[in-house]
Design a protein around this motif. Structure first.
Motif, mmCIF file in Angstrom:
data_model
loop_
_atom_site.group_PDB
_atom_site.id
_atom_site.type_symbol
_atom_site.label_atom_id
_atom_site.label_comp_id
_atom_site.label_asym_id
_atom_site.label_seq_id
_atom_site.Cartn_x
_atom_site.Cartn_y
_atom_site.Cartn_z
ATOM 1 N N LYS A 65 0.835 -1.198 0.000
ATOM 2 C CA LYS A 65 0.000 0.000 0.000
ATOM 3 C C LYS A 65 0.872 1.251 0.000
ATOM 4 O O LYS A 65 0.599 2.223 -0.726
ATOM 5 C CB LYS A 65 -0.909 -0.017 1.231
ATOM 6 C CG LYS A 65 -1.751 1.239 1.396
ATOM 7 C CD LYS A 65 -2.570 1.162 2.678
ATOM 8 C CE LYS A 65 -3.400 2.437 2.874
ATOM 9 N NZ LYS A 65 -4.175 2.374 4.134
ATOM 10 N N GLN A 122 2.449 1.627 -3.371
ATOM 11 C CA GLN A 122 1.454 2.042 -4.360
ATOM 12 C C GLN A 122 1.126 3.526 -4.191
ATOM 13 O O GLN A 122 0.921 4.240 -5.183
ATOM 14 C CB GLN A 122 0.196 1.187 -4.203
ATOM 15 C CG GLN A 122 -0.706 1.184 -5.416
ATOM 16 C CD GLN A 122 -0.096 0.458 -6.616
ATOM 17 O OE1 GLN A 122 1.046 0.033 -6.564
ATOM 18 N NE2 GLN A 122 -0.850 0.342 -7.685
ATOM 19 N N SER A 164 -7.230 2.846 -6.542
ATOM 20 C CA SER A 164 -8.052 1.655 -6.809
ATOM 21 C C SER A 164 -9.523 1.997 -6.679
ATOM 22 O O SER A 164 -9.925 2.841 -5.869
ATOM 23 C CB SER A 164 -7.687 0.548 -5.827
ATOM 24 O OG SER A 164 -8.620 -0.504 -5.891
ATOM 25 N N TRP A 197 -6.823 -3.168 0.331
ATOM 26 C CA TRP A 197 -5.739 -3.787 1.110
ATOM 27 C C TRP A 197 -6.288 -4.817 2.069
ATOM 28 O O TRP A 197 -5.619 -5.806 2.365
ATOM 29 C CB TRP A 197 -4.950 -2.705 1.841
ATOM 30 C CG TRP A 197 -4.557 -1.616 0.891
ATOM 31 C CD1 TRP A 197 -5.020 -0.339 0.851
ATOM 32 C CD2 TRP A 197 -3.649 -1.736 -0.221
ATOM 33 N NE1 TRP A 197 -4.477 0.361 -0.200
ATOM 34 C CE2 TRP A 197 -3.622 -0.477 -0.874
ATOM 35 C CE3 TRP A 197 -2.881 -2.773 -0.728
ATOM 36 C CZ2 TRP A 197 -2.834 -0.236 -1.996
ATOM 37 C CZ3 TRP A 197 -2.099 -2.543 -1.844
ATOM 38 C CH2 TRP A 197 -2.072 -1.294 -2.473
ATOM 39 N N LEU A 247 -6.198 -4.130 -7.707
ATOM 40 C CA LEU A 247 -4.879 -3.548 -7.935
ATOM 41 C C LEU A 247 -4.556 -3.489 -9.417
ATOM 42 O O LEU A 247 -4.023 -2.499 -9.920
ATOM 43 C CB LEU A 247 -3.808 -4.385 -7.222
ATOM 44 C CG LEU A 247 -3.414 -3.982 -5.801
ATOM 45 C CD1 LEU A 247 -2.295 -4.865 -5.304
ATOM 46 C CD2 LEU A 247 -2.979 -2.522 -5.753
#
Length: 1181
Positions: free
Chosen positions: A805, A808, A820, A827, A843
């Motif tokens: 996370k 990202q 997302s 997550w 994702l």
């Protein structure tokens, strides 16, 4: 030196006479100053009469003028000799009594001592000696011709050392007497020296030289009887010498050089004859002006110092040391009892004697000799020092005792290390804690007292420094030397700056002299201790610290840029802290590269200690030196890396409390990592999980360092890749993930590394699904944690997802990914075994298509997952690729052709989730590569249709339905003709599925099938529509409004298959309004139309409606009852008679008890309609 100028008047009778005498003296001096000795007739008048004024003391003030006149006369005479003219300077006594050669030599030698003070009469005296050798003695002409010019060289242009000049004059005297070699002449010189004794004050340099010249002459005298008599005379009547102690000590000492036995014998005889029963306070042998016992002690020391080295040691213990101790013991007794003696003169005399004895033994250079009194005498000296007060410095006892200890400690037998340490520690403890110098000086009442205290302070510090230097470097053991240096450690870091100042001054004396340390002597620790104080509060400390740091390298024989370093050292006098730090940094850069690499560890440990405890400026200097050393030598530290890091970690808890120190420590870690990133990373990864605050801070520090951040992330990625090589995740891989989280959370850029990083972290999440953290890996120091943190730590998959996370989020900031569609919920989905595939799909959808280069890299990295031995990882890869299959650009540039084959294989896997994701991928291929679907329609359709039979997992069924819907949109009726019937039949089975998504997809698919119904399958499909009509009608009021809409659409599409186009009007009414009409009204209108067109279909609807009476959805139960009501109402009498009255009535009556009021009311209404129709047909219930 005497201050007499002319003959001193004998008790002037009046002030008038005194003035007259003074006037005469001044006039005479003026005449001498202006007198031209070469005026015609003057040489004959002056010579030799002028010589009579050289020796008498009363003419001392005129000597420089007299010497000048004599020199001029002699130079003129020399010129005449060269010109072969008659000489006027003829030694003719006549009525004038001229001084003897011995008198002239004695006088001129003594006066020559003043040359060392820069006085003209001294230089004139030595000049006369140069030109008068024939008058003194003919044998001296050749000797003095060469020796006196050599003697004069040190005087050219500057003053020379008094001691050196005195030694040179005494050597000239010795050589002259040896050249003369005349006993009688020598005896006369002795007598003349004695006669001139009263010509000088006792404190003058002339008098002190006279004593030594007399002793030297005695030493050169070959008449031993005469020598013995003279020694005895001086002992019995020392008052003739002026200062009897200094005089007789100097004379007997110098005499002992050649007459050692005679001097000792006379001394012993003198002692034996005198009775030691006199009062201690007087301390006399006999008579008021006789020698005291204290004097005799000093004489013994001087005798030992000057004794021939070959004779000294055999007689030292019995004839000298034992006598000194005996005399000291006698002086220390009161009524026959020994007491602690506070008589400073006695103490100083005893210390002086012992010091000279120690020097004499050392100079004897006999390696085999062992001084038996060594420990005893050291004990006395230490006692003296212990007795000195710690709050004042009024006596020279400390100073002199330290000197004595220095010489004694060097003698054999060798002391043990503990003895050396005890001696040094005792002396350090008695000197360094003294009050500040200014406070000590304030105890003096006068300026002279204060000056004397300052003098004693400087001499005491110097003596302690020399003692330490001697003791340390005379030791051949490097470990012992280190132990001795450690005695200063506590003082070097003392909170009192005056104590630090003294400790550093002493250390500088030990380290800045030309010495050579033992071979294995380690300088690293000492350098780390000393160097940071180059920025201490006092300039004296700063200078001494820098000097000591430089000296450490010199004693190891390491070459330095000495001149440059000394220039930098001078700059440390500046009080500007920034300037001090800058200079210290420059010194550090120069010398740190020369620190032996094997000693860097000790150096760093010491600087880290300094970061904990020193004052702010020294703390900063510690950091500067530590970083400089790591920059210069970081590349060579691989073998010591673990120990270095261990030491740094050990200091972290304390250093955290000091912000600047902690910053330096973090910078040190970063500096080490710049050379050994892999090793540092491996070491940090061994920290227990969860990472504590210090470990997290270290990771962040490495990440924030521009020099190491890129290497750091690369190293972590490599570690993670190695940890996941077998598609299995252990605790090491989890630790790497935690580290990556800390690094990326600082904002470290991931561009360039993102594809690999993303793929590995996704793989880690996959491989840790369902795992629990082994309890043995948890950090024992963190037993108490918040509940949420404890849950995350025990779930490594969740922890890994948190890291992903973080990565990202950074990727989104850098434009590499997008948010997302699941938000933060992705997550949670990702880290749960049951929803992991959904999180992966979310994702995948967040990948930005315009960054197709990045996605292609990720695809390459992730492709092996499709054939992984890990089922979880296969699911992860399949789920990820299933979403990418819909992107045309990826089909164009990527490897999705190979993926499609693997997807098809996975669609037959026994794992339901894997099948689901594979089928999704096949379905999404319709969007990404329609031509591939058409090309491989048979293979794809078979794989997807097979999913419809996986009734145990509706997720697979639903995915198959969706996939079929997308695929069928690309195909024609001929493409699917072979599979049409199977698809229709399987699709119908899911109209009543409990999951909304399945029902919805099945209905939508049925709509597609309606469009693809070819001529071959029209009748079949029409029959299936009849069977499905009940579901479509009832689910118009499905709890899910999307399903209701789908049912309206499918009804519109399917009605033509039944020839019921008349129903369009009713169905259009459903589409016209914003809200659905009442179910009862719609069904009645629909059945009215249908009854007119086809009673058979109406009856079919009735026969299929019973099953919906027990639906789990109350809205469907209510709709089923209302539809039944409408059907009964519109059936022809023929069909009404066919109704199963009993069953229908029973079911409706049961529904009257339904928990839903709407169902109850509908059932009641349907019963009423049924009864009415029975009545109409005359059929009784």
């Amino acid at each position: 030196m005497s201050t007499k100028n002319l003959e001193k008047p004998v008790k002037p009778n009046s002030q008038e006479n005194e003035k007259g005498e003074k006037s005469v003296q001044e006039t005479s001096l003026e005449i001498l100053k202006t007198l031209d000795p070469l005026v015609i007739g003057m040489p004959q008048v002056l010579w030799p009469r002028i010589l009579t004024f050289v020796v008498p003391a009363e003419y001392t003030g005129t000597l420089k003028y007299l010497f000048n006149i004599i020199r001029i006369l002699f130079m003129a005479e020399e010129r005449k000799k060269k010109d072969k003219e008659s000489t006027a300077l003829v030694i003719s006594t006549g009525a004038v009594k001229l001084p003897s050669p011995q008198q002239l030599l004695a006088r001129l030698l003594v006066i020559s001592m003043l040359a060392s003070l820069g006085k003209l009469c001294g230089a004139g005296a030595i000049g006369l000696l140069k030109i008068l050798p024939e008058i003194i003695h003919p044998n001296l002409v050749e000797l003095w011709k060469t020796r006196i010019p050599e003697l004069l060289q040190p005087l050219e242009g500057k003053n020379t050392s008094i001691v050196l000049w005195e030694t040179m004059l005494l050597q000239l005297l010795k050589e002259s007497l040896w050249k003369i070699s005349d006993v009688a002449w020598t005896i006369q010189l002795i007598r003349d020296f004695k006669q001139q004794m009263d010509s000088y004050s006792n404190t003058s340099v002339e008098k002190k030289f006279l004593w030594k010249a007399l002793g030297t002459t005695l030493a050169s005298c070959q008449d031993t009887d005469f020598v013995s008599s003279q020694v005895k005379e001086f002992l019995i009547a020392p008052n003739q010498l002026g200062d009897q102690r200094q005089g007789i000590t100097s004379i007997l000492g110098c005499c002992a050089e050649n007459h050692f036995d005679i001097v000792l014998k006379v001394l012993k005889t003198f002692q034996d004859r005198e009775k030691f029963f006199m009062n201690r306070c007087k301390g006399l042998f006999s008579g008021k002006k006789s020698l005291t016992k204290t004097d005799v002690m000093v004489i013994y020391g001087a005798v030992a110092l000057h004794a021939p080295k070959s004779q000294l040691l055999t007689r030292l213990d019995e004839d000298i040391v034992s006598q000194v101790l005996f005399l000291y013991g006698q002086c220390s007794q009161v009524l026959g009892m020994s007491v602690m003696n506070k008589d400073m003169d006695l103490q100083m005399s005893f210390i002086r004697s012992i010091t000279e004895i120690g020097i004499a033994v050392q100079d004897a250079e006999d390696e085999k000799f062992k001084f038996s009194y060594k420990e005893v005498l050291l004990g006395y000296m230490l006692d003296f020092i212990r007795d000195e007060p710690l709050d004042s410095l009024a006596s020279p006892v400390r100073w002199k005792a330290l000197i004595a200890i220095r010489y004694l400690s060097k003698l054999k037998p060798q002391l043990s290390l503990n003895d050396h340490l005890n001696i040094l520690e005792e002396n350090i403890r008695r000197l360094l804690p003294l009050p500040p110098l200014e406070k000590l000086k304030n105890e003096g009442e006068t300026d002279k007292d204060k000056e004397h205290i300052h003098f004693l302070y400087d001499r005491s510090m110097d003596a302690l420094g020399k003692l330490l230097r001697t003791t340390v470097w005379d030791n051949t053991s490097a470990e012992d030397c280190q132990e001795m240096f450690n005695l200063l450690r506590m003082w070097l870091v003392s909170q009192k700056e005056w104590e630090r100042e003294r400790a550093f001054q002493i250390t500088a004396k030990v380290l800045t002299n030309d010495t050579e340390a033992p071979e294995n002597f380690k300088i690293g620790s000492l350098l780390g201790l000393l160097a940071p104080h180059s920025c201490d509060t006092l300039p004296t400390i700063r200078q001494a610290a820098a000097s000591s740091a430089i000296g450490l390298f010199c004693i190891k024989g390491i070459r330095l840029e000495v001149d440059r370093l000394q220039d930098l050292q001078e700059g440390l006098q500046c009080d500007d802290v920034e300037v001090q730090i800058k200079i210290s940094s420059k010194i550090a850069k120069i010398v740190s590269k020369l620190i032996p690499s094997e000693e860097i560890l000790m150096f760093l440990e010491e600087t880290l200690d300094g970061l904990e405890s020193l004052n702010p400026t020294c703390t900063k200097a510690c950091g500067v030196w530590m970083i400089a050393a790591l920059k210069e030598q970081g590349a060579t530290l691989e073998d010591q890396l673990l120990e270095i890091l261990g030491i740094i970690y050990h200091h972290m808890p304390v250093l955290r409390q000091k912000e600047e120190s902690f910053h330096f420590m973090l910078e040190a870690i970063s500096q080490i990592a710049s050379f050994h990133m892999d090793a540092v990373v491996a070491n940090l990864l061994q920290k227990p999980l969860p990472f504590d605050r210090d470990t997290k801070t270290l990771w962040k520090a490495l990440a924030e360092n521009p020099a190491s951040s890129g290497k750091l992330l690369r190293a972590l990625i490599d570690k993670l890749g190695n940890g996941l090589e077998d598609d299995l995740a252990g605790i090491d891989a989890i630790s790497v993930a935690c580290a990556i989280h800390e690094v990326v959370s600082t904002g470290s850029p991931v561009t360039g590394l993102y594809p690999e990083l993303f793929t590995l972290l996704l793989k880690l999440v996959s491989c840790t699904l369902g795992q629990k953290m082994p309890t043995t890996t948890l950090n024992r120091r963190r037993r108490v944690m918040p509940q949420g943190e404890r849950q995350q730590i025990s779930d490594p998959s969740r922890l890994s997802a948190t890291t992903l996370k973080c990565v990202q989020a950074q990727a989104m900031r850098e434009g590499l990914a997008k948010e997302s569609d699941e938000g933060d919920n992705v997550w949670t989905l990702l880290s749960s075994p049951g929803t992991h595939h959904l999180g992966v799909c979310a994702l995948a959808r967040s990948m930005t298509v315009w960054q197709h280069g990045i996605i292609l890299d990720i695809m390459d990295q992730l492709l092996p997952s499709l054939t992984s031995s890990s089922e979880n990882y296969r699911i992860t890869g399949t789920a990820f690729f299933s979403e990418l299959m819909k992107e045309p650009i990826l089909w164009k540039h990527g490897n999705l052709r190979e993926v499609l084959i693997l997807m098809d294989q996975s669609a037959w896997d026994s794992n339901a989730i894997l099948r689901q994701m594979a089928i999704r991928g096949l379905g999404n291929t319709a969007s990404g590569a329609p031509h591939k679907v058409k090309k491989h329609k048979q293979i794809i359709l078979e794989s997807v249709i097979r999913g419809l039979y996986h009734l145990a997992r509706t997720e697979v069924v639903c995915e198959s339905l969706k996939a079929l819907k997308m695929i069928l949109e690309l195909l024609t009726d001929r493409d699917i003709s072979f599979y049409f019937k199977e698809i229709v039949l399987q699709t119908r089975t899911f109209f009543e599925d409990e999951q909304d998504d399945v029902r919805l997809t099945a209905i939508l698919l049925f709509e597609n099938l309606a469009r693809l119904t070819g001529r071959k399958w029209k009748i079949f499909f029409a029959e299936e529509v009849k069977k499905s009509m009940i579901s479509f009608l009832l689910h118009l009021w499905d709890p899910n409004p999307k399903i209701g809409t789908a049912c309206r659409d499918v009804l519109i599409i399917c009605i033509p298959f039944l020839g019921l186009q008349e129903l369009y009007g009713v169905l259009d009414h459903l589409l016209d309004g914003q809200d659905l009409p009442r179910a009862r009204d719609f069904y009645r209108q629909f059945c009215v139309k249908l009854a007119k067109k086809n009673q058979e279909i109406l009856w079919i609807l009735h026969t299929h409606s019973f099953t919906f009476f027990s639906s789990s959805w109350e809205m469907i139960r209510s709709a089923a009852v209302k539809l039944t009501d409408a059907i009964v109402l519109n059936l022809t009498n023929q069909y009404v008679e066919l109704l199963d009255r009993e069953q229908l009535t029973t079911r409706l009556q049961a529904l009257r008890q339904d928990p839903c009021i709407s169902v109850q009311r509908a059932a009641e209404a349907a019963l009423q309609t049924l009864l009415r129709r029975y009545k109409e047909t005359s059929i009784r219930p």
